[in-house]
Write a protein that holds these residues in place. Sequence first.
Motif, PDB file in Angstrom:
ATOM      1  N   GLU A  62       0.854  -1.193   0.000  1.00 22.77           N
ATOM      2  CA  GLU A  62       0.000   0.000   0.000  1.00 22.77           C
ATOM      3  C   GLU A  62       0.887   1.238   0.000  1.00 22.77           C
ATOM      4  O   GLU A  62       1.903   1.292   0.692  1.00 22.77           O
ATOM      5  N   ARG A  66      -2.561   6.325   0.926  1.00 23.77           N
ATOM      6  CA  ARG A  66      -3.792   5.665   1.373  1.00 23.77           C
ATOM      7  C   ARG A  66      -4.002   5.908   2.866  1.00 23.77           C
ATOM      8  O   ARG A  66      -5.117   6.211   3.319  1.00 23.77           O
ATOM      9  N   ASP A  69      -4.973   9.527   3.353  1.00 22.66           N
ATOM     10  CA  ASP A  69      -6.384   9.769   3.020  1.00 22.66           C
ATOM     11  C   ASP A  69      -7.291   9.371   4.177  1.00 22.66           C
ATOM     12  O   ASP A  69      -8.295  10.056   4.460  1.00 22.66           O
ATOM     13  N   ARG A  70      -6.973   8.285   4.865  1.00 22.50           N
ATOM     14  CA  ARG A  70      -7.801   7.863   6.005  1.00 22.50           C
ATOM     15  C   ARG A  70      -7.743   8.911   7.118  1.00 22.50           C
ATOM     16  O   ARG A  70      -8.764   9.182   7.773  1.00 22.50           O
TER      17      ARG A  70
END
Length: 208
Positions: A62, A66, A69-70
């Motif tokens: 990943e 990512r 963004d969380r």
Amino acid sequence: MFPVLLLVLLAQGVLAQRVRRPYFCAEGDECYSFITICRDSEYETRAYEPSVWIGSWVYPNEETYRATDRLRDYFNQKNQPGIQIEKTVPRLTRYEYLDGKPIATVVYMMLPRRFQSNPPLPTNTMVFLTQFPAMIMFVKTTSSWLTSLQPHAQELLEDLLRQSETFFRDHFYIAEYSGPLTILNRHNEIWYLSYSNPMCTPRYSRWS
């Protein structure tokens, strides 16, 4: 033993009134507060106050964005009770060495002061709250983008070894104050965490 006393004062909030906002915090509503203990041409030694952060693991295969963004979703109302939270800087990415290669493992964003004692709970199970104690960091400043920051970590590691500093060598942090679209006056940093008194001579001339 001066850093021990300094960390105690930071933990008790005694020095909070003397902390000012650094110039390189322009891209955030709030900034992680620190005191510069000493500085030379290669790196800076800082003491940081206790703080509460939100974090997300960078899972295998990943990209770090990512996890970022969380965390941004958490700040953008995906929390309990669904409130908007002010942007803070820096964004921290922790790197750990695996077979001699640095691998991103966690991304963190600090909560603003008004939420430090009562943080909103995350609604995403891949996001978690964590508390950083008062601590001392060795810091190298650079204007580089994220993709070229890791070589600076090796430079700082070698500088610290030459100075016989005591620090955790198995991991480091990249602290991003400037976003990828910022062209001028960029400011990002590499951090290694100290676990003993730094070797430099203290001077408390800068509070940030």
